[in-house]
Design a protein around this motif. Structure first.
Motif, PDB file in Angstrom:
ATOM      1  N   ALA A   1     109.962  78.241 -21.071  1.00 48.13           N
ATOM      2  CA  ALA A   1     110.671  77.166 -20.360  1.00 48.13           C
ATOM      3  C   ALA A   1     111.096  76.113 -21.368  1.00 48.13           C
ATOM      4  O   ALA A   1     110.316  75.732 -22.240  1.00 48.13           O
ATOM      5  CB  ALA A   1     109.756  76.524 -19.320  1.00 48.13           C
TER       6      ALA A   1
ATOM      7  N   GLN B   1     109.911  72.804 -26.873  1.00 53.61           N
ATOM      8  CA  GLN B   1     109.510  71.929 -27.980  1.00 53.61           C
ATOM      9  C   GLN B   1     109.527  72.722 -29.291  1.00 53.61           C
ATOM     10  O   GLN B   1     109.732  72.163 -30.371  1.00 53.61           O
ATOM     11  CB  GLN B   1     108.116  71.351 -27.710  1.00 53.61           C
ATOM     12  CG  GLN B   1     107.802  70.181 -28.612  1.00 53.61           C
ATOM     13  CD  GLN B   1     106.340  69.771 -28.546  1.00 53.61           C
ATOM     14  OE1 GLN B   1     105.484  70.506 -28.081  1.00 53.61           O
ATOM     15  NE2 GLN B   1     106.060  68.577 -29.029  1.00 53.61           N
ATOM     16  N   SER B   2     109.328  74.024 -29.190  1.00 55.25           N
ATOM     17  CA  SER B   2     109.315  74.901 -30.356  1.00 55.25           C
ATOM     18  C   SER B   2     110.707  75.439 -30.694  1.00 55.25           C
ATOM     19  O   SER B   2     110.810  76.452 -31.395  1.00 55.25           O
ATOM     20  CB  SER B   2     108.377  76.080 -30.076  1.00 55.25           C
ATOM     21  OG  SER B   2     108.773  76.730 -28.875  1.00 55.25           O
TER      22      SER B   2
ATOM     23  N   ILE C   1     112.455  94.298 -27.085  1.00 51.76           N
ATOM     24  CA  ILE C   1     113.744  93.758 -26.622  1.00 51.76           C
ATOM     25  C   ILE C   1     114.669  93.705 -27.839  1.00 51.76           C
ATOM     26  O   ILE C   1     114.317  93.119 -28.874  1.00 51.76           O
ATOM     27  CB  ILE C   1     113.548  92.341 -26.041  1.00 51.76           C
ATOM     28  CG1 ILE C   1     112.593  92.395 -24.849  1.00 51.76           C
ATOM     29  CG2 ILE C   1     114.898  91.730 -25.645  1.00 51.76           C
ATOM     30  CD1 ILE C   1     112.017  91.029 -24.462  1.00 51.76           C
TER      31      ILE C   1
ATOM     32  N   GLY D   1      99.409  86.139 -28.716  1.00 50.37           N
ATOM     33  CA  GLY D   1     100.204  87.308 -28.306  1.00 50.37           C
ATOM     34  C   GLY D   1     100.707  88.139 -29.471  1.00 50.37           C
ATOM     35  O   GLY D   1     100.853  89.361 -29.350  1.00 50.37           O
TER      36      GLY D   1
ATOM     37  N   GLY E   1     108.152  87.489 -33.464  1.00 50.65           N
ATOM     38  CA  GLY E   1     109.354  86.656 -33.506  1.00 50.65           C
ATOM     39  C   GLY E   1     109.201  85.644 -34.628  1.00 50.65           C
ATOM     40  O   GLY E   1     109.413  85.942 -35.794  1.00 50.65           O
ATOM     41  N   GLU E   2     108.766  84.401 -34.253  1.00 50.65           N
ATOM     42  CA  GLU E   2     108.451  83.421 -35.301  1.00 50.65           C
ATOM     43  C   GLU E   2     106.990  82.998 -35.240  1.00 50.65           C
ATOM     44  O   GLU E   2     106.589  82.018 -35.871  1.00 50.65           O
ATOM     45  CB  GLU E   2     109.388  82.215 -35.206  1.00 50.65           C
ATOM     46  CG  GLU E   2     110.819  82.607 -35.516  1.00 50.65           C
ATOM     47  CD  GLU E   2     111.669  81.491 -36.071  1.00 50.65           C
ATOM     48  OE1 GLU E   2     111.130  80.540 -36.654  1.00 50.65           O
ATOM     49  OE2 GLU E   2     112.882  81.578 -35.898  1.00 50.65           O
ATOM     50  N   GLY E   3     106.205  83.666 -34.404  1.00 52.58           N
ATOM     51  CA  GLY E   3     104.773  83.368 -34.361  1.00 52.58           C
ATOM     52  C   GLY E   3     104.449  81.978 -33.822  1.00 52.58           C
ATOM     53  O   GLY E   3     103.444  81.390 -34.201  1.00 52.58           O
ATOM     54  N   SER E   4     105.286  81.471 -32.905  1.00 52.40           N
ATOM     55  CA  SER E   4     104.985  80.157 -32.320  1.00 52.40           C
ATOM     56  C   SER E   4     104.223  80.283 -31.001  1.00 52.40           C
ATOM     57  O   SER E   4     103.924  79.281 -30.363  1.00 52.40           O
ATOM     58  CB  SER E   4     106.265  79.347 -32.101  1.00 52.40           C
ATOM     59  OG  SER E   4     107.018  79.916 -31.046  1.00 52.40           O
ATOM     60  N   GLY E   5     103.929  81.502 -30.591  1.00 53.05           N
ATOM     61  CA  GLY E   5     103.169  81.709 -29.362  1.00 53.05           C
ATOM     62  C   GLY E   5     101.830  80.993 -29.430  1.00 53.05           C
ATOM     63  O   GLY E   5     101.229  80.872 -30.500  1.00 53.05           O
TER      64      GLY E   5
ATOM     65  N   PRO F   1     105.447  93.482 -31.854  1.00 57.07           N
ATOM     66  CA  PRO F   1     106.662  92.729 -32.198  1.00 57.07           C
ATOM     67  C   PRO F   1     106.293  91.303 -32.618  1.00 57.07           C
ATOM     68  O   PRO F   1     105.344  90.714 -32.096  1.00 57.07           O
ATOM     69  CB  PRO F   1     107.463  92.718 -30.891  1.00 57.07           C
ATOM     70  CG  PRO F   1     106.899  93.839 -30.067  1.00 57.07           C
ATOM     71  CD  PRO F   1     105.453  93.931 -30.449  1.00 57.07           C
TER      72      PRO F   1
ATOM     73  N   THR G   1     112.081  82.331 -31.506  1.00 57.47           N
ATOM     74  CA  THR G   1     113.282  83.171 -31.404  1.00 57.47           C
ATOM     75  C   THR G   1     113.674  83.367 -29.942  1.00 57.47           C
ATOM     76  O   THR G   1     112.843  83.220 -29.037  1.00 57.47           O
ATOM     77  CB  THR G   1     113.024  84.567 -32.002  1.00 57.47           C
ATOM     78  OG1 THR G   1     111.972  85.209 -31.230  1.00 57.47           O
ATOM     79  CG2 THR G   1     112.612  84.499 -33.464  1.00 57.47           C
TER      80      THR G   1
HETATM   81  C1  LIG Z   1     104.597  73.229 -31.079  1.00 55.92           C
HETATM   82  C2  LIG Z   1     104.896  74.254 -30.015  1.00 55.92           C
HETATM   83  C3  LIG Z   1     105.630  73.885 -28.917  1.00 55.92           C
HETATM   84  C4  LIG Z   1     105.925  74.826 -27.924  1.00 55.92           C
HETATM   85  N1  LIG Z   1     106.703  74.442 -26.874  1.00 55.92           N
HETATM   86  C5  LIG Z   1     107.048  75.364 -25.940  1.00 55.92           C
HETATM   87  C6  LIG Z   1     107.902  75.004 -24.860  1.00 55.92           C
HETATM   88  O1  LIG Z   1     108.372  73.861 -24.746  1.00 55.92           O
HETATM   89  N2  LIG Z   1     108.206  75.962 -23.952  1.00 55.92           N
HETATM   90  C7  LIG Z   1     107.737  77.233 -24.074  1.00 55.92           C
HETATM   91  O2  LIG Z   1     108.056  78.050 -23.225  1.00 55.92           O
HETATM   92  N3  LIG Z   1     106.905  77.589 -25.074  1.00 55.92           N
HETATM   93  C8  LIG Z   1     106.578  76.709 -26.011  1.00 55.92           C
HETATM   94  N4  LIG Z   1     105.751  77.072 -27.051  1.00 55.92           N
HETATM   95  C9  LIG Z   1     105.235  78.459 -27.129  1.00 55.92           C
HETATM   96  C10 LIG Z   1     106.155  79.410 -27.940  1.00 55.92           C
HETATM   97  O3  LIG Z   1     107.035  78.701 -28.753  1.00 55.92           O
HETATM   98  C11 LIG Z   1     106.913  80.308 -27.025  1.00 55.92           C
HETATM   99  O4  LIG Z   1     106.021  81.176 -26.384  1.00 55.92           O
HETATM  100  C12 LIG Z   1     108.000  81.147 -27.699  1.00 55.92           C
HETATM  101  O5  LIG Z   1     108.736  81.726 -26.673  1.00 55.92           O
HETATM  102  C13 LIG Z   1     107.480  82.221 -28.639  1.00 55.92           C
HETATM  103  O6  LIG Z   1     108.576  82.675 -29.446  1.00 55.92           O
HETATM  104  P1  LIG Z   1     108.355  83.352 -30.873  1.00 55.92           P
HETATM  105  O7  LIG Z   1     109.685  83.861 -31.312  1.00 55.92           O
HETATM  106  O8  LIG Z   1     107.672  82.428 -31.806  1.00 55.92           O
HETATM  107  O9  LIG Z   1     107.434  84.567 -30.476  1.00 55.92           O
HETATM  108  P2  LIG Z   1     106.040  85.123 -31.120  1.00 55.92           P
HETATM  109  O10 LIG Z   1     104.990  84.069 -31.061  1.00 55.92           O
HETATM  110  O11 LIG Z   1     106.356  85.714 -32.452  1.00 55.92           O
HETATM  111  O12 LIG Z   1     105.722  86.268 -30.103  1.00 55.92           O
HETATM  112  C14 LIG Z   1     105.330  85.972 -28.801  1.00 55.92           C
HETATM  113  C15 LIG Z   1     105.125  87.267 -28.006  1.00 55.92           C
HETATM  114  O13 LIG Z   1     106.382  87.897 -27.776  1.00 55.92           O
HETATM  115  C16 LIG Z   1     106.395  89.213 -28.301  1.00 55.92           C
HETATM  116  N5  LIG Z   1     107.748  89.440 -28.824  1.00 55.92           N
HETATM  117  C17 LIG Z   1     108.420  88.681 -29.726  1.00 55.92           C
HETATM  118  N6  LIG Z   1     109.651  89.196 -29.915  1.00 55.92           N
HETATM  119  C18 LIG Z   1     109.760  90.291 -29.123  1.00 55.92           C
HETATM  120  C19 LIG Z   1     110.787  91.250 -28.880  1.00 55.92           C
HETATM  121  N7  LIG Z   1     111.963  91.197 -29.494  1.00 55.92           N
HETATM  122  N8  LIG Z   1     110.534  92.243 -28.006  1.00 55.92           N
HETATM  123  C20 LIG Z   1     109.355  92.323 -27.366  1.00 55.92           C
HETATM  124  N9  LIG Z   1     108.350  91.445 -27.553  1.00 55.92           N
HETATM  125  C21 LIG Z   1     108.558  90.443 -28.418  1.00 55.92           C
HETATM  126  C22 LIG Z   1     105.291  89.232 -29.348  1.00 55.92           C
HETATM  127  O14 LIG Z   1     104.760  90.527 -29.525  1.00 55.92           O
HETATM  128  C23 LIG Z   1     104.281  88.291 -28.721  1.00 55.92           C
HETATM  129  O15 LIG Z   1     103.515  88.991 -27.768  1.00 55.92           O
HETATM  130  C24 LIG Z   1     105.430  76.151 -28.049  1.00 55.92           C
HETATM  131  C25 LIG Z   1     104.688  76.508 -29.174  1.00 55.92           C
HETATM  132  C26 LIG Z   1     104.413  75.574 -30.152  1.00 55.92           C
HETATM  133  C27 LIG Z   1     103.622  75.997 -31.342  1.00 55.92           C
END
Ligand SMILES: Cc1cc2nc3c(=O)[nH]c(=O)nc-3n(C[C@H](O)[C@H](O)[C@H](O)COP(=O)(O)OP(=O)(O)OC[C@H]3O[C@@H](n4cnc5c(N)ncnc54)[C@H](O)[C@@H]3O)c2cc1C
Length: 489
Positions: free
Chosen positions: A175, A159-160, A230, A104, A96-100, A94, A165
């Motif tokens: 958090a 922060q992201s 999810i 992951g 989302g927006e790749g901000s992990g 899966p 997503t």
């Molecule tokens: C500049 C910056 C600041 C950040 N600040 C914070 C912060 O303040 N707090 C914080 O908690 N994190 C922070 N992060 C980390 C990141 O943003 C989080 O982990 C965020 O929750 C990831 O969301 P995403 O949609 O980008 O997921 P992705 O990076 O796309 O995916 C993350 C993981 O979730 C899985 N996934 C995504 N969608 C689903 C779905 N629908 N069902 C099952 N699995 C799924 C993916 O397979 C992957 O393993 C930050 C990252 C950056 C780059």
């Protein structure tokens, strides 16, 4: 062209599927515009913000590439995609927006990158019971804007926020910076809908509390795509706050400031934002505040009903005074609010040849100061590190999250430096009883320390994974559940 791109950690999955045939079958499920094998789409979903991925990308390499990118629009489409993937033994990651921050979303064994961004609707706003149900691909900032337009807040501001997503938040146990008042995402989730790897759909009930056995839907919180997908999320929401109060205090050291915070939250106050910066970050983030060298700044933001926040602010002021704090007014909080989503410095440093990362851990109050000093020392001892600074970013009655920022210009191999840096951080954290992550999750990289973190419980988690996903198609190699063959060497 893309086929020639070298893939640094990609693992082969045998037997190799016929992806042309799979793409044809997928088009029947998600439509012609719901599947892509184009190089651009595959590159866009091949990595996240994991610094190793960024380093490789700057060298023209990918961590791993998906074979196909798929954009489902509904739960039933997700179910059909997973059933097809199961029939052909194809991995599904899966996206989302790749901000992990830990790799992951890297599709370690190729296969399908399941990009959730077209599932971005708000399904239900339940004003009476203060709940909202949304699809997982909804962007964080859009989620909050929607709630604000209707007089509510979601209380979740990572922060992201603008580049993540809601589904990613839940999958990673995220958090937001207002977590002391509103909780982490696991405190906000009421119920989840998820598709299991065999295509079955489970739905948690949208009720405040139940005593009907373990909540299977809640197992998906923090599951990082390893158990299924999810597809809908019901979250707690709050009325838009009536009042906000900003205050800040300068202390001569972090120990006294930590004591002021501990006493405040253990007395029952719940400031939305609590952030305590070490001397280096105080000087960097608040250059206009005239903080004496070596001193630290603590900022509070209280929000909610007017009477409650006034009482909390008054108590905070008294406790800060008793611990030697000097009031510095609302300006530092205003500055933090203005700059809280700025993240451009890291990309500039990467381009200058630096290795940059952040590491967040959880500590009890008893070790809160000690773990900061120990981790900072361990990180500075790694040759090449030029900066290891920290702040406490989230607090609870039991303890706090410590967030460290690292910059290194390693003399030799950057990958080797990165490995030594993380070894130093995780070892010093575990030695003082800290948890290896507070909110970024595990992804690929932290899997190396999951056995030390969990002991026998990791084995139990593997059993759950095997029961849900016997073929191992869901996001292989993550959460420390499977062996990652090429990382680290
Ligand atoms: C500049 C910056 C600041 C950040 N600040 C914070 C912060 O303040 N707090 C914080 O908690 N994190 C922070 N992060 C980390 C990141 O943003 C989080 O982990 C965020 O929750 C990831 O969301 P995403 O949609 O980008 O997921 P992705 O990076 O796309 O995916 C993350 C993981 O979730 C899985 N996934 C995504 N969608 C689903 C779905 N629908 N069902 C099952 N699995 C799924 C993916 O397979 C992957 O393993 C930050 C990252 C950056 C780059």
């Amino acid at each position: 062209m893309i086929e020639r791109l070298s893939r640094t950690i990609q693992e082969e999955r045998l037997p190799a599927p016929d992806y042309e045939l799979i793409a044809k079958k997928l088009r029947h499920i998600v439509g012609d515009d719901g599947v892509s094998a184009s190089g651009a789409d595959r590159l866009a979903t091949c990595r996240d913000y994991w610094p190793m991925g960024t380093l490789w990308f700057l060298e023209g390499k990918a961590p791993a590439l998906p074979d196909l990118v798929v954009w489902p629009r509904s739960t039933s489409e997700v179910a059909a995609v997973l059933r097809l993937a199961g029939e052909h033994n194809i991995p599904v990651t899966p996206y989302g927006e790749g901000s992990g921050a830990l790799g992951g979303a890297v599709p370690l064994q190729g296969g399908i990158a399941l990009d959730m961004k077209r599932m971005d609707r708000v399904l239900e706003l339940d004003r009476d019971n203060l709940m909202v149900t949304v699809e997982p691909g909804l962007n964080g900032a859009r989620y909050e804007e929607y709630l604000n337009r209707h007089g509510f807040t979601g209380g979740h501001f990572p922060q992201s926020l603008r580049c993540s997503t809601v589904g990613g938040w839940v999958a990673c146990r995220a958090a937001g910076t207002f977590s002391t008042r509103y909780g982490k995402i696991e405190d906000m989730v009421v119920a989840l809908e998820a598709v299991l790897p065999d295509g079955k759909v489970i739905r948690g009930r949208k009720l405040p509390r139940t005593a009907t056995g373990p909540r299977v839907d809640h197992l998906f919180i923090g599951s990082e795509g390893t158990l299924g997908v999810i597809t809908a999320i019901t979250l707690r929401i709050w009325p838009y706050p009536e009042k906000r109060i900003y205050s800040s205090y300068i202390f001569e050291n972090i120990e006294r400031a930590l004591e002021a915070i501990r006493r405040l939250v253990q007395a029952g106050a719940r400031p939305a934002v609590v952030r305590l910066y070490d001397p280096a970050e105080t000087a960097h983030h608040f250059p206009d505040c005239e903080v004496p060298a070596g001193h630290v700044i603590l900022i509070y933001l209280f929000e909610g009903a007017a009477g409650i926040v006034a009482a909390e602010d008054e108590l905070a002021a008294r406790l800060a005074r008793e611990e030697g704090g000097v009031a510095a007014g609302p300006a530092p909080v205003e500055r933090w609010l203005e700059t809280r989503f700025n993240v451009s410095l890291a990309s500039k440093l990467f381009r200058q040849g630096a290795v940059v990362d952040t590491i967040e851990v959880t500590t009890s109050w008893s070790k809160a100061a000690e773990i900061y000093h120990a981790m900072q020392k361990a990180l500075l001892e790694v040759e090449g590190t030029v900066l290891a600074t920290g702040h406490y970013s989230h607090v609870y009655p039991e303890g706090a999250a410590l967030y460290l920022t690292l910059v290194g210009f390693p003399p030799g191999d950057k990958r080797e430096y990165y490995r030594r840096l993380w070894n130093a951080a995780m070892d010093s954290c575990l030695a003082l009883g800290g948890a290896i992550s507070h909110h970024h999750g595990v992804g690929l990289h932290r899997g190396l320390w999951m056995a030390q973190e969990h002991g026998q419980a990791l084995e139990a988690l593997r059993m759950i994974k095997d029961a849900f996903d016997p073929q191992g198609i869901m996001n292989p190699g993550k959460l420390g559940l499977g062996e990652v063959k090429k990382w680290p060497e």
